[in-house]
Design a protein around this motif. Structure first.
Motif: not given
Length: 388
Positions: A243-248, A250-269
């Protein structure tokens, strides 16, 4: 006598002249006869099974020297590629917090394998497993014996939202008596799910309610033996770093996303790419149920990594590859115009190899956060922030 200065990647203590000593801690002394005189950072291992059990390699290190080992693993891997970066203080999970583990069963034994061996250490105590999982080891040992386990099997334990999720591979008991025995066991011990796999894939034998794991505040369906960060503390540390590294962004690609550990925690599309269909479907269903802006796609990122043009559509990229790293995807990341990249890794060596590609292409490693969620093992994880 020669002082031990550090602990090498495989767990041996190392002197200034390059000699190795097993089970030595920084500050110990290596004697001329090869024996070790303990120093101030050499603690009494808490577990009776150490060092025979392969689940831990470093219980003889005190907290300070183990944390230093975790940080040194990352710094040494970077140095091996001619790289340097700010390495933050490591975040180490406490004892008794592992929420997933694979044990092995055979001939009345149940436990981890011995160090560098296939022999099973019959687990009678454990200082890394979450208490709820440890409490099941003795009853499971008895259950497998009563159900007639004839050959070696693997027992996958995961602590889900509803309780313990158990998958036994290499074993598929049949018949009414076996079913009744299994049901009685699960009801008595509050098991969330019990599945077996005799070679044709997992078959659920007990699941009173759908098993989930909460990620980013959202319950996600948990396929049997799915990948999950080993501890809640480790997951929280990695999520905070991402979350710190992607601050600000609005659109993020989550690669090797698995169950969504990061995808579901990010305040972005979020665009989430994952090669395992069961994990991808679980993520897609969870995101849709909560109307989260996550587009999940089945994609083998080794055979078909995102191209530079595809990557350029995003403000930031999160990548969390398997232990082998992501050489092909890293090559495209090195050339893309994304502003920030959060790289999560469970292997400092493959991370450093991929980071070298990116640094050579003009990227900077802003910081690296070491995470020691496999306490007392040589297994080290990290999250790093890259920017142009």
């Amino acid at each position: 006598m020669t002082p031990i200065l550090r602990v090498a990647a495989l767990g041996d203590g190392v002197t200034a002249d390059g000699r190795h000593a097993a089970l030595a801690a920084p500050g110990d002394w290596l004697n001329d006869d090869g024996s070790v005189t303990p120093g101030p950072h050499h603690q009494t291992p808490p577990c009776r099974h150490f060092p025979q059990c392969g689940g831990c390699q470093l219980q003889h290190l005190d907290d300070a020297s183990y944390a230093a080992f975790v940080a040194d693993r990352v710094a040494s891997a970077l140095d091996g590629q001619g790289l340097s970066a700010p390495v933050r203080a490591p975040l180490v999970s406490p004892p008794d917090t592992r929420r997933r583990a694979t044990l092995h069963a055979d001939k009345g034994l149940l436990g981890f394998t011995a160090a560098q061996s296939h022999a099973i250490v019959d687990l009678r105590e454990c200082h890394i497993l979450a208490p709820a999982l440890l409490a099941l080891v003795a009853p499971l040992r008895s259950l497998l014996q009563r159900m007639g386990l004839k050959r070696r099997a693997d027992v996958h334990l995961t602590l889900a939202d509803q309780g313990a999720d158990i998958l036994v591979t290499g074993f598929a008991p049949e018949g009414l008596k076996a079913a009744e025995t299994l049901n009685d066991f699960c009801a008595k011990h509050g098991v969330a799910r019990f599945a077996v796999d005799g070679g044709d894939g997992p078959e659920t034998r007990w699941e009173p309610q759908p098993v989930t794991i909460t990620l980013g505040g959202i319950p996600v369906g948990l396929p049997p033996a799915s990948f999950l960060q080993a501890t809640c503390e480790g997951e929280a540390a990695l999520v905070a770093a991402v979350r710190e590294a992607t601050t600000g962004a609005k659109t993020v690609a989550d690669l090797f996303a698995g169950l969504g550990t990061f995808a579901l925690a990010l305040p972005a599309k979020v665009y989430a790419a994952e090669g395992a269909r069961d994990a991808l479907m679980a993520l897609k269903l969870a995101a849709n149920a909560r109307q989260r802006p996550v587009f999940a796609e089945h994609r083998d990122l080794y055979r078909r990594p995102l191209t530079v043009a595809e990557l350029n559509r995003f403000d930031a990229v999160v990548i969390d590859p398997p232990r082998s790293g992501a050489r092909e995807q890293a090559a495209a990341l090195a050339q893309c115009l994304v502003k920030r990249i959060a790289y999560v890794s469970c292997n400092p060596s493959s991370f450093a190899r991929d980071a070298k590609l990116m640094v050579d292409a003009g990227w900077r490693i802003d910081w690296v956060q070491p995470v020691g969620q496999f306490r007392w093992s040589t297994h080290v994880e990290l999250a790093a922030c890259f920017s142009r």
